[in-house]
Scaffold this motif. Structure first.
Motif, PDB file in Angstrom:
ATOM      1  N   ASP A  54     -70.686 -84.801  61.507  1.00 24.20           N
ATOM      2  CA  ASP A  54     -69.917 -84.630  60.286  1.00 24.20           C
ATOM      3  C   ASP A  54     -69.022 -83.388  60.337  1.00 24.20           C
ATOM      4  O   ASP A  54     -69.467 -82.288  60.682  1.00 24.20           O
ATOM      5  N   ASN A  55     -67.731 -83.617  60.022  1.00 26.33           N
ATOM      6  CA  ASN A  55     -66.757 -82.538  59.887  1.00 26.33           C
ATOM      7  C   ASN A  55     -66.447 -81.815  61.199  1.00 26.33           C
ATOM      8  O   ASN A  55     -65.999 -80.678  61.207  1.00 26.33           O
ATOM      9  N   VAL A  56     -66.687 -82.499  62.326  1.00 26.72           N
ATOM     10  CA  VAL A  56     -66.358 -81.938  63.637  1.00 26.72           C
ATOM     11  C   VAL A  56     -65.533 -82.976  64.395  1.00 26.72           C
ATOM     12  O   VAL A  56     -65.900 -84.151  64.435  1.00 26.72           O
ATOM     13  N   TYR A  57     -64.423 -82.529  65.000  1.00 33.41           N
ATOM     14  CA  TYR A  57     -63.605 -83.434  65.798  1.00 33.41           C
ATOM     15  C   TYR A  57     -63.359 -82.822  67.169  1.00 33.41           C
ATOM     16  O   TYR A  57     -62.996 -81.645  67.280  1.00 33.41           O
ATOM     17  N   TYR A  58     -63.567 -83.619  68.222  1.00 33.79           N
ATOM     18  CA  TYR A  58     -63.268 -83.197  69.578  1.00 33.79           C
ATOM     19  C   TYR A  58     -62.023 -83.941  70.056  1.00 33.79           C
ATOM     20  O   TYR A  58     -61.992 -85.178  70.078  1.00 33.79           O
ATOM     21  N   GLY A  59     -61.000 -83.192  70.450  1.00 36.50           N
ATOM     22  CA  GLY A  59     -59.781 -83.797  70.950  1.00 36.50           C
ATOM     23  C   GLY A  59     -59.973 -84.404  72.326  1.00 36.50           C
ATOM     24  O   GLY A  59     -61.007 -84.244  72.973  1.00 36.50           O
ATOM     25  N   ALA A  60     -58.934 -85.093  72.797  1.00 34.45           N
ATOM     26  CA  ALA A  60     -59.031 -85.845  74.045  1.00 34.45           C
ATOM     27  C   ALA A  60     -58.632 -85.035  75.270  1.00 34.45           C
ATOM     28  O   ALA A  60     -58.806 -85.497  76.393  1.00 34.45           O
ATOM     29  N   GLN A  61     -58.090 -83.825  75.101  1.00 29.60           N
ATOM     30  CA  GLN A  61     -57.553 -83.055  76.228  1.00 29.60           C
ATOM     31  C   GLN A  61     -58.024 -81.608  76.170  1.00 29.60           C
ATOM     32  O   GLN A  61     -57.996 -80.981  75.113  1.00 29.60           O
ATOM     33  N   THR A  62     -58.505 -81.083  77.302  1.00 32.65           N
ATOM     34  CA  THR A  62     -58.786 -79.645  77.386  1.00 32.65           C
ATOM     35  C   THR A  62     -57.789 -78.994  78.338  1.00 32.65           C
ATOM     36  O   THR A  62     -57.154 -79.661  79.161  1.00 32.65           O
ATOM     37  N   THR A  63     -57.684 -77.674  78.243  1.00 32.61           N
ATOM     38  CA  THR A  63     -56.744 -76.932  79.081  1.00 32.61           C
ATOM     39  C   THR A  63     -57.438 -75.710  79.672  1.00 32.61           C
ATOM     40  O   THR A  63     -58.593 -75.401  79.345  1.00 32.61           O
ATOM     41  N   MET A  64     -56.719 -74.986  80.516  1.00 27.92           N
ATOM     42  CA  MET A  64     -57.273 -73.779  81.124  1.00 27.92           C
ATOM     43  C   MET A  64     -57.563 -72.689  80.095  1.00 27.92           C
ATOM     44  O   MET A  64     -58.308 -71.752  80.395  1.00 27.92           O
ATOM     45  N   ASP A  65     -57.001 -72.813  78.909  1.00 31.12           N
ATOM     46  CA  ASP A  65     -57.361 -71.854  77.850  1.00 31.12           C
ATOM     47  C   ASP A  65     -58.868 -71.875  77.625  1.00 31.12           C
ATOM     48  O   ASP A  65     -59.497 -70.828  77.405  1.00 31.12           O
ATOM     49  N   GLY A  66     -59.449 -73.065  77.665  1.00 30.51           N
ATOM     50  CA  GLY A  66     -60.893 -73.193  77.463  1.00 30.51           C
ATOM     51  C   GLY A  66     -61.688 -72.581  78.596  1.00 30.51           C
ATOM     52  O   GLY A  66     -62.802 -72.078  78.385  1.00 30.51           O
ATOM     53  N   ILE A  67     -61.155 -72.631  79.811  1.00 31.07           N
ATOM     54  CA  ILE A  67     -61.830 -71.979  80.941  1.00 31.07           C
ATOM     55  C   ILE A  67     -61.917 -70.486  80.692  1.00 31.07           C
ATOM     56  O   ILE A  67     -62.978 -69.862  80.894  1.00 31.07           O
ATOM     57  N   MET A  68     -60.821 -69.911  80.244  1.00 20.81           N
ATOM     58  CA  MET A  68     -60.807 -68.456  80.018  1.00 20.81           C
ATOM     59  C   MET A  68     -61.707 -68.062  78.843  1.00 20.81           C
ATOM     60  O   MET A  68     -62.299 -66.985  78.843  1.00 20.81           O
ATOM     61  N   GLU A  69     -61.833 -68.950  77.866  1.00 23.05           N
ATOM     62  CA  GLU A  69     -62.731 -68.673  76.741  1.00 23.05           C
ATOM     63  C   GLU A  69     -64.193 -68.671  77.183  1.00 23.05           C
ATOM     64  O   GLU A  69     -65.010 -67.912  76.648  1.00 23.05           O
ATOM     65  N   LYS A  70     -64.533 -69.496  78.156  1.00 16.51           N
ATOM     66  CA  LYS A  70     -65.917 -69.574  78.642  1.00 16.51           C
ATOM     67  C   LYS A  70     -66.208 -68.580  79.768  1.00 16.51           C
ATOM     68  O   LYS A  70     -67.375 -68.374  80.119  1.00 16.51           O
ATOM     69  N   TRP A  71     -65.184 -68.025  80.344  1.00 15.30           N
ATOM     70  CA  TRP A  71     -65.302 -67.156  81.519  1.00 15.30           C
ATOM     71  C   TRP A  71     -66.315 -66.034  81.300  1.00 15.30           C
ATOM     72  O   TRP A  71     -66.259 -65.299  80.330  1.00 15.30           O
ATOM     73  N   ASP A  72     -67.259 -65.932  82.221  1.00 13.57           N
ATOM     74  CA  ASP A  72     -68.292 -64.889  82.155  1.00 13.57           C
ATOM     75  C   ASP A  72     -68.761 -64.605  83.583  1.00 13.57           C
ATOM     76  O   ASP A  72     -69.531 -65.367  84.151  1.00 13.57           O
TER      77      ASP A  72
END
Length: 722
Positions: free
Chosen positions: A593-611
């Motif tokens: 409920d009230n959550v949507y996942y789009g169909a495309q990810t980008t390298m922005d997400g890699i940098m957000e997870k980078w650790d």
């Protein structure tokens, strides 16, 4: 009851091909009759003959079975193959060392001569699919075989297939392999004529921080950011025939190869996928759903968690150990998270009720057509599932808690008294130790890891056995619980790992070559454990097998009723590692409920997870530099972002790893590598709102080849279309 019967009849009448949504793992030879019109309405630009056309070169000829359980695709006129990083992981690992760590750093062969051979790796291409149902029926009648436990086995069917081939195609030639398989629980049989290639060489692979980015944490999850690909090449003899490795071999000249789309896809686009899905069970009855959740899945979840925690602790202490156990750990966690996701989906969408509706339709049809055998088959299945519950649980405990987890439990044993007599010769004993014992306890075995895992598993297994057998008088006797308790009395399991002759060649040779040595060998702790586990598994399997014949006959009758009721062109057969296609569109989803996942990810997400403190989310400096400099080349999206992964509504399962995703023109736009956690229940029932294949956007692959690996010769070899 009358109302329920009428509703079931109405549901039966309303069944139509369009009711399957995008679900299904369909057979290529029936594409025109089953789905072609709908696929063309959705955006397919190809004819049926351009997809499957035996002997004439079509899309299906570019799809290969990679190894024993993955898919790949031919992408050049020189036999270049794309598949997943995790499908080629074992090969990448085998070429890796602490000094040349291709898992960590990646690999690229700048010339053909630098491409690395992989003994034991095979790639097969389906050349023809033949309906062998009538032929097999006539064959079975001729030889008088009536036991489905015999004639539904692939090994038996292979012999029948060889006879068919000789009668209809002539003598078997080099590389030709035959796979005759049962469909719809043995109501149909199809023969797959394949060509197998055994000189397969590693060409390129990204570093694990790209190919395995997110590793176990992100496994079965969306959004995802993994560059899960590796590149191999098929080699043949100079005349083009399959051949074992030779320096004189040349790259394959395929009948067909996929062009690669540099344009990519957008949300809503039509896509199609082909591959070799492994196992589905979408004709389960309600009791089989319960058995899957409460027995199979729960035991797997509980016991693999114990194993993985013990393995991980040791892997994080030492890089060499991490390399040794990387593939084993990945294999364990993959099925572990699948079981969790399947159980979640089954309960959320009430698969028991869904399958009850299926059964009710068949019961109504059985009554309407005066065919009581279909109702009797349902009742028999439900009864047998209940009767075998404890035995089934014990089988899963042994499989997950001992056979798969405790490496000494699978130690090689001397097979007979005659072999034992032969090993009294010290030279023969030494040779057996080097070839057989060390062949098992090889470079990927670590005694201290096994010690830690064994201690944890012994405790967990004993508790589980007590729990499932509490208050019952078993019809079988088990040896292993007694053996385990005896071994646990030895502090730190020293009896196994410090005293066993399996870990001391000199002692093993001395024992085997001495008079009366067979007693000392039989009493060795590893021998005792491995023998007792094997014997118990045989005992449990034999007891369970008493149900097999009746179960197989009942399942075949049930599916006979389904085919008769709905029609074969409206049903797809369960996956069985044979070539299939699936189709759908690029589409996001709402996981809750009230959550949507789009169909495309980008390298922005890699940098957000980078650790860099995490072994799952670290990045090598060059990856960071590419992102910060926006050095994406022509592979970026119009908004300047670098695409990484996409999701589609295609219906996939294990075996589809590495499957090509193509657009309406048949151009490669992605490589399948996973499913979302919410959709793994699709092995039992397709979930249109949740089911998503997680796919590597081919533009990210091209960028990594181009900008990270500098693979100019591969980029020039590919047929890239805009």
């Amino acid at each position: 009851m009358k109302r329920r019967y009428l509703l079931a009849l109405l549901a039966m009448v309303l069944v139509a091909p369009w009711a399957v949504a995008d679900g299904g793992m369909w057979m290529l030879q029936f594409l025109k009759q089953q789905n072609l019109k709908r696929m063309q309405e959705m955006g397919l630009k190809l004819s049926a003959e351009e997809i499957y056309n035996p002997g004439r070169g079509a899309l299906g000829d570019a799809v290969v079975q990679f190894g024993g359980g993955c898919t790949g695709e031919i992408v050049s006129s020189q036999g270049l193959v794309f598949t997943n990083h995790h499908c080629g992981y074992g090969e990448i690992q085998s070429h890796s060392s602490v000094e040349a760590n291709y898992l960590r750093d990646g690999f690229y062969a700048p010339t053909l001569g630098d491409e690395l051979p992989n003994p034991g790796l095979n790639v097969t291409i389906v050349e023809e699919i033949v309906d062998a149902t009538d032929y097999l029926s006539q064959y079975l009648e001729k030889v008088g075989e009536q036991d489905p436990l015999v004639y539904m086995r692939r090994g038996y069917l292979r012999k029948v297939a060889e006879q068919w081939y000789v009668e209809n195609r002539g003598a078997l030639t080099a590389g030709v392999t035959l796979d005759m398989a049962p469909f719809y629980e043995g109501n149909r049989y199809y023969l797959f004529v394949k060509k197998q290639y055994s000189d397969i060489r590693l060409v390129a692979a990204p570093p694990s921080c790209i190919g395995k980015f997110g590793a176990d944490t992100d496994n079965w999850e969306w959004p995802r950011h993994s560059g899960d690909f590796s590149v191999f090449r098929i080699y043949t003899a100079p005349d083009g025939s399959p051949a074992e490795y030779s320096a004189d071999n040349v790259p394959l000249k395929p009948k067909y190869y996929l062009k690669v789309s540099g344009k990519g896809v957008e949300e809503g686009d039509f896509v199609m996928m082909m591959g070799f899905p492994g196992t589905t069970n979408h004709f389960y009855t309600p009791s089989e759903v319960r058995e899957r959740l409460e027995v199979d899945n729960q035991i797997r979840i509980d016991l693999r968690k114990v194993r993985q925690e013990a393995m991980w602790e040791e892997m994080m202490k030492d890089e060499a150990v991490n390399i040794q156990y990387a593939a084993k750990y990945q294999g364990s966690t993959n099925a572990y998270k699948n079981a969790i996701g399947t159980s979640w989906a089954a309960r959320k969408k009430n698969f028991e009720a869904v399958k009850q509706e299926m059964v009710d339709r068949l019961l109504a049809y059985s009554k309407q057509q005066n065919k009581p055998e279909y109702a009797e088959a349902v009742a028999k299945i439900e009864a047998m599932v209940k009767e075998r519950a404890t035995l089934r649980a014990l089988a899963k405990i042994y499989e997950e808690g001992l056979w798969r987890a405790v490496e000494t439990a699978k130690a090689p044993l001397i097979k007979s008294d005659e072999e034992l007599r032969q090993l009294r010769d010290p030279q023969a004993a030494a040779k057996w130790y080097d070839e057989v014992v060390l062949g098992y306890f090889d470079k990927d075995y670590n005694k201290e890891v096994d010690r830690k895992v064994t201690a944890a598993m012994f405790e967990a297994v004993l508790k589980y056995i007590d729990r499932v057998t509490e208050g019952q008088e078993l019809s079988i006797q088990l040896q292993t619980p007694f053996t385990i308790r005896s071994l646990m009395e030895s502090k730190d399991l020293g009896a196994i790992f410090d005293e066993s002759i399996y870990f001391d060649k000199a002692k093993m040779v001395e024992v085997l070559s001495s008079e009366g040595g067979e007693v000392a060998y039989a009493l060795d702790p590893v021998t005792l454990l491995a023998f007792s586990v094997r014997e118990d598994m045989k005992t449990i399997s034999k007891a369970l097998s008493e149900y097999d014949r009746d179960f197989a006959l009942a399942r075949r009758t049930l599916l006979q009723g389904m085919l008769e009721m709905d029609g074969e062109m409206n049903l797809w057969p369960d996956a069985n590692l044979t070539l299939r296609y699936t189709f759908g569109q690029i589409k996001g989803y709402v996981p809750r409920d009230n959550v949507y996942y789009g169909a495309q990810t980008t390298m922005d997400g890699i940098m957000e997870k980078w650790d860099d403190e995490s072994p799952e989310f670290y990045l090598l400096p060059k990856v960071v530099d590419i992102y910060r400099n926006k050095d994406f080349g022509r592979w970026a999206l119009p908004n300047g972002k670098m695409p990484v992964n996409i999701v589609a509504t295609t219906h996939t399962t294990g075996g589809n790893s590495g499957s090509p995703l193509v657009n309406g023109k048949g151009e490669l736009v992605g490589i399948n590598f996973d499913r979302n956690w919410e959709g793994v229940g699709g092995d039992i029932e397709y979930l249109p709102d949740y089911q998503r294949s997680i796919i590597l956007d081919v533009r990210y692959l091209l960028m990594i080849l181009d900008k990270y690996l500098g693979a100019d010769r591969l980029m020039n070899e590919l047929d890239i279309v805009e």
